[in-house]
Design a protein around this motif. Structure first.
Motif, PDB file in Angstrom:
ATOM      1  N   LEU A   1       5.052  29.641  -2.406  1.00  0.00           N
ATOM      2  CA  LEU A   1       6.470  29.950  -2.239  1.00  0.00           C
ATOM      3  C   LEU A   1       7.273  29.703  -3.506  1.00  0.00           C
ATOM      4  CD1 LEU A   1       7.072  28.294   1.265  1.00  0.00           C
ATOM      5  CD2 LEU A   1       6.778  30.727   0.775  1.00  0.00           C
ATOM      6  N   LEU A   2       6.920  28.665  -4.242  1.00  0.00           N
ATOM      7  CA  LEU A   2       7.742  28.225  -5.374  1.00  0.00           C
ATOM      8  C   LEU A   2       7.219  28.698  -6.721  1.00  0.00           C
ATOM      9  CD1 LEU A   2       8.180  24.528  -4.186  1.00  0.00           C
ATOM     10  CD2 LEU A   2       9.750  26.437  -3.799  1.00  0.00           C
ATOM     11  N   GLY A   3       5.961  29.098  -6.778  1.00  0.00           N
ATOM     12  CA  GLY A   3       5.364  29.450  -8.053  1.00  0.00           C
ATOM     13  C   GLY A   3       4.815  28.213  -8.754  1.00  0.00           C
ATOM     14  N   THR A   4       4.172  28.447  -9.879  1.00  0.00           N
ATOM     15  CA  THR A   4       3.572  27.364 -10.646  1.00  0.00           C
ATOM     16  C   THR A   4       4.584  26.751 -11.595  1.00  0.00           C
ATOM     17  OG1 THR A   4       1.432  28.477 -10.552  1.00  0.00           O
ATOM     18  CG2 THR A   4       1.698  26.750 -12.220  1.00  0.00           C
TER      19      THR A   4
ATOM     20  N   VAL B   1      -0.056  19.771   0.823  1.00  0.00           N
ATOM     21  CA  VAL B   1       1.297  20.290   1.047  1.00  0.00           C
ATOM     22  C   VAL B   1       1.874  20.839  -0.255  1.00  0.00           C
ATOM     23  CG1 VAL B   1       3.667  19.659   1.657  1.00  0.00           C
ATOM     24  CG2 VAL B   1       1.754  18.802   3.024  1.00  0.00           C
ATOM     25  N   LEU B   2       1.724  20.097  -1.332  1.00  0.00           N
ATOM     26  CA  LEU B   2       2.239  20.554  -2.620  1.00  0.00           C
ATOM     27  C   LEU B   2       1.524  21.819  -3.077  1.00  0.00           C
ATOM     28  CD1 LEU B   2       2.565  17.136  -4.525  1.00  0.00           C
ATOM     29  CD2 LEU B   2       4.378  18.458  -3.419  1.00  0.00           C
ATOM     30  N   ARG B   3       0.244  21.895  -2.841  1.00  0.00           N
ATOM     31  CA  ARG B   3      -0.511  23.090  -3.218  1.00  0.00           C
ATOM     32  C   ARG B   3      -0.063  24.306  -2.417  1.00  0.00           C
ATOM     33  NH1 ARG B   3      -6.962  22.161  -4.113  1.00  0.00           N
ATOM     34  NH2 ARG B   3      -6.839  21.644  -6.330  1.00  0.00           N
ATOM     35  N   ALA B   4       0.169  24.119  -1.131  1.00  0.00           N
ATOM     36  CA  ALA B   4       0.646  25.225  -0.299  1.00  0.00           C
ATOM     37  C   ALA B   4       2.007  25.715  -0.777  1.00  0.00           C
ATOM     38  CB  ALA B   4       0.712  24.781   1.161  1.00  0.00           C
ATOM     39  N   GLY B   5       2.817  24.803  -1.293  1.00  0.00           N
ATOM     40  CA  GLY B   5       4.141  25.184  -1.779  1.00  0.00           C
ATOM     41  C   GLY B   5       4.119  26.083  -2.986  1.00  0.00           C
TER      42      GLY B   5
ATOM     43  N   ALA C   1       9.092  15.031   3.234  1.00  0.00           N
ATOM     44  CA  ALA C   1       9.292  14.957   4.681  1.00  0.00           C
ATOM     45  C   ALA C   1       8.147  15.633   5.426  1.00  0.00           C
ATOM     46  CB  ALA C   1      10.627  15.605   5.059  1.00  0.00           C
ATOM     47  N   LEU C   2       7.701  16.775   4.935  1.00  0.00           N
ATOM     48  CA  LEU C   2       6.604  17.476   5.588  1.00  0.00           C
ATOM     49  C   LEU C   2       5.309  16.671   5.475  1.00  0.00           C
ATOM     50  CD1 LEU C   2       5.621  19.969   7.058  1.00  0.00           C
ATOM     51  CD2 LEU C   2       5.317  21.106   4.850  1.00  0.00           C
ATOM     52  N   SER C   3       5.070  16.089   4.305  1.00  0.00           N
ATOM     53  CA  SER C   3       3.874  15.262   4.118  1.00  0.00           C
ATOM     54  C   SER C   3       3.900  14.050   5.037  1.00  0.00           C
ATOM     55  CB  SER C   3       3.762  14.806   2.660  1.00  0.00           C
ATOM     56  OG  SER C   3       3.635  15.901   1.784  1.00  0.00           O
TER      57      SER C   3
ATOM     58  N   ARG D   1       0.823  -1.199   0.000  1.00  0.00           N
ATOM     59  CA  ARG D   1       0.000   0.000   0.000  1.00  0.00           C
ATOM     60  C   ARG D   1       0.862   1.255   0.000  1.00  0.00           C
ATOM     61  NH1 ARG D   1      -3.036  -1.148   4.690  1.00  0.00           N
ATOM     62  NH2 ARG D   1      -2.118   0.596   5.778  1.00  0.00           N
ATOM     63  N   TRP D   2       1.970   1.207   0.722  1.00  0.00           N
ATOM     64  CA  TRP D   2       2.863   2.358   0.760  1.00  0.00           C
ATOM     65  C   TRP D   2       3.492   2.613  -0.604  1.00  0.00           C
ATOM     66  CZ3 TRP D   2       4.073   6.735   2.713  1.00  0.00           C
ATOM     67  CH2 TRP D   2       5.314   7.313   2.448  1.00  0.00           C
ATOM     68  N   VAL D   3       3.851   1.560  -1.302  1.00  0.00           N
ATOM     69  CA  VAL D   3       4.436   1.718  -2.635  1.00  0.00           C
ATOM     70  C   VAL D   3       3.457   2.423  -3.566  1.00  0.00           C
ATOM     71  CG1 VAL D   3       5.384   0.515  -4.641  1.00  0.00           C
ATOM     72  CG2 VAL D   3       5.897  -0.314  -2.332  1.00  0.00           C
ATOM     73  N   ALA D   4       2.195   2.014  -3.516  1.00  0.00           N
ATOM     74  CA  ALA D   4       1.182   2.644  -4.362  1.00  0.00           C
ATOM     75  C   ALA D   4       1.005   4.115  -3.998  1.00  0.00           C
ATOM     76  CB  ALA D   4      -0.144   1.894  -4.240  1.00  0.00           C
ATOM     77  N   ALA D   5       1.001   4.426  -2.695  1.00  0.00           N
ATOM     78  CA  ALA D   5       0.877   5.819  -2.264  1.00  0.00           C
ATOM     79  C   ALA D   5       2.069   6.640  -2.713  1.00  0.00           C
ATOM     80  CB  ALA D   5       0.736   5.872  -0.736  1.00  0.00           C
ATOM     81  N   LEU D   6       3.248   6.041  -2.719  1.00  0.00           N
ATOM     82  CA  LEU D   6       4.453   6.747  -3.151  1.00  0.00           C
ATOM     83  C   LEU D   6       4.400   7.052  -4.645  1.00  0.00           C
ATOM     84  CD1 LEU D   6       7.083   7.756  -1.887  1.00  0.00           C
ATOM     85  CD2 LEU D   6       8.160   5.613  -2.580  1.00  0.00           C
ATOM     86  N   LEU D   7       3.842   6.145  -5.435  1.00  0.00           N
ATOM     87  CA  LEU D   7       3.671   6.405  -6.861  1.00  0.00           C
ATOM     88  C   LEU D   7       2.750   7.604  -7.094  1.00  0.00           C
ATOM     89  CD1 LEU D   7       3.307   2.812  -8.361  1.00  0.00           C
ATOM     90  CD2 LEU D   7       5.264   4.349  -8.558  1.00  0.00           C
ATOM     91  N   VAL D   8       1.714   7.711  -6.279  1.00  0.00           N
ATOM     92  CA  VAL D   8       0.797   8.840  -6.407  1.00  0.00           C
ATOM     93  C   VAL D   8       1.514  10.147  -6.058  1.00  0.00           C
ATOM     94  CG1 VAL D   8      -1.341   9.858  -5.537  1.00  0.00           C
ATOM     95  CG2 VAL D   8      -1.211   7.401  -5.954  1.00  0.00           C
ATOM     96  N   PHE D   9       2.327  10.110  -5.018  1.00  0.00           N
ATOM     97  CA  PHE D   9       3.115  11.297  -4.652  1.00  0.00           C
ATOM     98  C   PHE D   9       4.028  11.698  -5.808  1.00  0.00           C
ATOM     99  CE2 PHE D   9       7.116  13.057  -2.991  1.00  0.00           C
ATOM    100  CZ  PHE D   9       6.637  14.180  -2.332  1.00  0.00           C
ATOM    101  N   GLY D  10       4.703  10.721  -6.405  1.00  0.00           N
ATOM    102  CA  GLY D  10       5.574  11.014  -7.535  1.00  0.00           C
ATOM    103  C   GLY D  10       4.822  11.601  -8.710  1.00  0.00           C
ATOM    104  N   LEU D  11       3.605  11.101  -8.957  1.00  0.00           N
ATOM    105  CA  LEU D  11       2.767  11.663 -10.019  1.00  0.00           C
ATOM    106  C   LEU D  11       2.517  13.142  -9.793  1.00  0.00           C
ATOM    107  CD1 LEU D  11       0.636  11.467 -12.380  1.00  0.00           C
ATOM    108  CD2 LEU D  11      -1.036  10.973 -10.568  1.00  0.00           C
ATOM    109  N   HIS D  12       2.211  13.512  -8.559  1.00  0.00           N
ATOM    110  CA  HIS D  12       1.884  14.907  -8.285  1.00  0.00           C
ATOM    111  C   HIS D  12       3.115  15.803  -8.291  1.00  0.00           C
ATOM    112  CE1 HIS D  12      -2.024  13.276  -6.416  1.00  0.00           C
ATOM    113  NE2 HIS D  12      -2.251  13.720  -7.638  1.00  0.00           N
ATOM    114  N   VAL D  13       4.251  15.273  -7.873  1.00  0.00           N
ATOM    115  CA  VAL D  13       5.500  16.031  -8.029  1.00  0.00           C
ATOM    116  C   VAL D  13       5.736  16.327  -9.502  1.00  0.00           C
ATOM    117  CG1 VAL D  13       8.025  15.860  -7.853  1.00  0.00           C
ATOM    118  CG2 VAL D  13       6.581  15.232  -5.899  1.00  0.00           C
ATOM    119  N   ASN D  14       5.488  15.346 -10.342  1.00  0.00           N
ATOM    120  CA  ASN D  14       5.621  15.545 -11.786  1.00  0.00           C
ATOM    121  C   ASN D  14       4.605  16.577 -12.290  1.00  0.00           C
ATOM    122  OD1 ASN D  14       6.578  14.723 -14.542  1.00  0.00           O
ATOM    123  ND2 ASN D  14       4.459  14.028 -14.713  1.00  0.00           N
ATOM    124  N   ASN D  15       3.361  16.475 -11.827  1.00  0.00           N
ATOM    125  CA  ASN D  15       2.326  17.411 -12.264  1.00  0.00           C
ATOM    126  C   ASN D  15       2.609  18.841 -11.831  1.00  0.00           C
ATOM    127  OD1 ASN D  15       0.972  15.263 -13.379  1.00  0.00           O
ATOM    128  ND2 ASN D  15      -0.611  15.149 -11.809  1.00  0.00           N
TER     129      ASN D  15
END
Length: 397
Positions: free
Chosen positions: A326-329, A319-323, A347-349, A41-55
């Motif tokens: 600070l970071l811009g789009t 967390v990514l949306r809040a960033g 780490a924050l997530s 389950r953690w692996v699947a959740a990590l893939l979703v996190f990676g997807l959103h970092v990419n997005n």
């Protein structure tokens, strides 16, 4: 997706050794838990996190292309979670359970974290710049977990919660589905699983060729066949009639399917690529736990991360949306800066997911289930899913 192990309500029947023809003894009672499912389950959740970092476009240039290659298909994690949900609910079902008791446990399982993260998303919508504000109907649909039924609602507030609306539909249907499964033998269950696969293929073709007025990617009824396939797999394992490949072969099929996703039409069609691998990997991991076979996913750190995976899934996009403030789009950083920003967001997530798990998820579940079984809370230890946000081609941000 909270607990470390998944406990069966009964020990699976003895199996016959294919080489000797002799009946093998049932697994010991200690092995009726399925920790590998929690680790996966953690692996699947990590893939979703990676997807959103990419997005969110943290990486630019060659690094961005690598991230897209590795995580662009991360949206398929939702299919894994739906199949896993069907498997685990069937595995841990109580034959004499009342539907109201089952639904009460489901509410206690997902609703507290959903409400807290929904409140955070609502606060962000009214305090941060560039955040869209929901209408009353959108907010109410989110609260009631109905927002996946109508396209204009599904990506509002905390977008990842759309899959919880699908889960709510699955929970509503499960008591009747379980009653049917209990009446089916191995052949009947296999036939039902075959019908589920055919349904996914038909729906994928319909979605790819725009036979319907809107995408069915997030529609709860369209995702039901994946859930049903998971229930069938669990039924066959419980009957001692599962004949799928081992974990290594199943994992290889899942990985191949994952990297085939870019070759199909974005959206629901990606389900076709990974369905077979996921539907084989989950029962293979369960069988490995039952018989004490080696499993990387059973490591205590993987299990602990799996415990946090639901809360991690529910908070990471916020967390990514809040960033963005600070970071811009889509900042498209270089490799080092991109890695640094991603590490901080991760780490924050993870830290916030620990807070949600320890301060919201566990105590709220105990409180809501208090009074059962002689006044003590008795939450079932189940590996449950979450979902993800956006379609793999466009993302949400």
């Amino acid at each position: 997706m909270t607990t470390a192990t998944t406990r069966a309500t009964r020990t699976p029947p003895a199996r016959t050794d294919a080489a000797t023809g002799r009946a093998r003894s049932s697994p010991p009672a200690a092995m009726t838990s399925l920790p590998s499912l929690t680790g996966l389950r953690w692996v699947a959740a990590l893939l979703v996190f990676g997807l959103h970092v990419n997005n969110f476009g943290y990486f630019g240039g060659h690094a961005g292309r690598i991230v897209t290659w590795g995580f662009g298909a991360g949206a398929t994690g939702v299919s894994f979670f739906f199949v896993l949900s069907g498997f685990v609910l069937t595995w841990s079902a109580r034959p004499r359970d009342r539907a109201l008791d089952f639904w009460r446990r489901r509410i206690a399982r997902i609703y507290p974290v959903h409400l807290v993260t929904l409140a955070v998303a609502l606060l962000m919508a009214y305090t941060l710049a560039h955040q869209s504000k929901p209408t009353r109907s959108q907010a109410l649909a989110n609260v009631l977990l109905l927002h996946s039924w109508w396209r204009p609602w599904w990506q509002t507030l905390n977008p990842v919660s759309w899959s919880l609306a699908c889960e709510a539909f699955f929970y509503a249907a499960f008591p009747l589905l379980f009653l049917l499964l209990r009446r089916l033998g191995a052949r009947g269950a296999t036939a039902l699983g075959t019908l589920s696969v055919v349904a996914v293929l038909v729906l994928a073709r319909a979605d790819a060729h725009h036979w319907m007025s809107q995408s069915i990617y997030s529609h709860p009824a369209a995702r039901l066949p994946e859930f049903v396939l998971g229930t069938v797999a669990a039924r066959l394992v419980l009957l001692g009639r599962w004949r799928g490949p081992g974990m290594e072969a199943s994992l290889a099929l899942a990985i191949i399917g994952y990297f085939l996703v870019p070759q199909v039409t974005p959206g629901y069609s990606a389900t076709v690529c990974t369905l077979a691998g996921f539907a084989l990997l989950i029962p293979a991991a369960a069988v490995a736990d039952l018989h004490g076979l080696p499993s990387l996913w059973r490591h205590r750190r993987m299990v602990r991360l799996g415990e946090l995976s639901f809360a991690f899934y529910m908070i990471h996009l916020l967390v990514l949306r809040a960033g963005v403030s600070l970071l811009g789009t889509k900042p498209h950083f270089g490799v080092l800066a991109g890695l640094a920003v991603t590490t901080v967001a991760f780490a924050l997530s993870l830290a916030l997911s620990w807070v949600l798990y320890e301060a919201v998820e566990r105590p709220a579940r105990r409180l809501l289930l208090r009074g059962r079984r002689g006044g003590k809370s008795a939450p079932q230890r189940e590996s449950l899913p979450s979902g993800h946000e956006a379609q793999p081609a466009t993302g949400h941000e």
